[in-house]
Design a protein around this motif. Structure first.
Motif, PDB file in Angstrom:
ATOM      1  N   LEU A  80       1.527  -1.248  -0.232  1.00 32.76           N
ATOM      2  CA  LEU A  80      -0.272  -0.397  -0.453  1.00 32.76           C
ATOM      3  C   LEU A  80       0.579   0.877  -0.393  1.00 32.76           C
ATOM      4  N   CYS A  83       2.326   1.832  -3.342  1.00 32.01           N
ATOM      5  CA  CYS A  83       1.587   2.037  -4.398  1.00 32.01           C
ATOM      6  C   CYS A  83       1.360   3.790  -4.051  1.00 32.01           C
ATOM      7  N   PHE A 119      -6.031  -8.676   0.053  1.00 33.01           N
ATOM      8  CA  PHE A 119      -5.860  -7.544  -0.897  1.00 33.01           C
ATOM      9  C   PHE A 119      -7.107  -7.592  -1.245  1.00 33.01           C
ATOM     10  N   SER A 123      -8.782  -3.488  -0.243  1.00 35.35           N
ATOM     11  CA  SER A 123      -9.227  -2.214  -1.181  1.00 35.35           C
ATOM     12  C   SER A 123     -10.434  -2.486  -0.745  1.00 35.35           C
ATOM     13  N   LEU A 138      -5.555   5.868  -6.923  1.00 33.82           N
ATOM     14  CA  LEU A 138      -4.706   4.570  -6.877  1.00 33.82           C
ATOM     15  C   LEU A 138      -4.787   4.084  -6.816  1.00 33.82           C
ATOM     16  N   LEU A 142      -3.070  -0.067  -7.624  1.00 34.34           N
ATOM     17  CA  LEU A 142      -3.138  -1.201  -6.715  1.00 34.34           C
ATOM     18  C   LEU A 142      -3.619  -2.248  -8.259  1.00 34.34           C
ATOM     19  N   GLN A 146      -2.107  -5.987  -8.001  1.00 38.34           N
ATOM     20  CA  GLN A 146      -2.573  -7.188  -7.975  1.00 38.34           C
ATOM     21  C   GLN A 146      -2.597  -7.878  -8.669  1.00 38.34           C
TER      22      GLN A 146
END
Length: 163
Positions: A80, A83, A119, A123, A138, A142, A146
């Motif tokens: 995170l 990201c 994940f 999310s 974002l 993400l 993934q």
């Protein structure tokens, strides 16, 4: 810095930027305040967002060891943060570079099932704690995470999946 912008300055070393090059630079600069806002909101709410996802993970996977779940949560927190930084810089290469060792760790610990669930929960937590515009910035990072971490047991992340 955004690699495309960095390249613009390298190419224009002995000349002024062309109008189309200035447009790329302008677009990035104009989006920077919103990116900063998203970054700061995520930074300020990180604990709440991760705690919600972690609590739900424990409830979904009661048979998993605490050590295994903690390792996945720590990794997700790092993902995170990567990201968020990549989103701020608008630099996918930055993110991909940092995800490579994490993908190897997921494979070594065989934690793909747990990490995929986390994940998904992360999310969902993001969509509850951040504004839609913040998540929009974002979301591309993400989705890269993934994909690069092979957490594709779920459908790829889209704005519709988050809201």
């Amino acid at each position: 810095m955004h690699p495309q912008i960095d390249a613009l300055f390298d190419e224009a070393e002995n000349r002024y930027l062309k109008p189309e090059e200035l447009a790329v630079l302008s677009q990035y600069v104009e989006s920077l305040p919103a990116r900063l806002d998203a970054y700061c909101s995520l930074r300020d709410r990180e604990i709440t967002i991760m705690q919600q996802a972690a609590d739900r993970l424990v409830a979904e996977l009661p048979g998993e060891s605490t050590e295994t779940l903690e390792r996945s949560v720590k990794n997700a927190l790092l993902v995170l943060r990567h990201c968020a930084t990549a989103m701020l810089m608008n630099d996918e290469a930055f993110l991909k570079d940092r995800l490579q060792p994490m993908a190897q760790m997921i494979q070594a610990y065989d934690s793909q099932r747990i990490d995929s669930a986390l994940f998904r929960l992360l999310s969902q937590s993001l969509s509850h704690h951040l504004a839609p515009q913040q998540v929009k910035f974002l979301l591309p990072m993400l989705a890269i995470a993934q994909s690069d971490l092979h957490l594709s047991g779920e459908a790829p992340l889209t704005a519709a999946a988050l809201f």
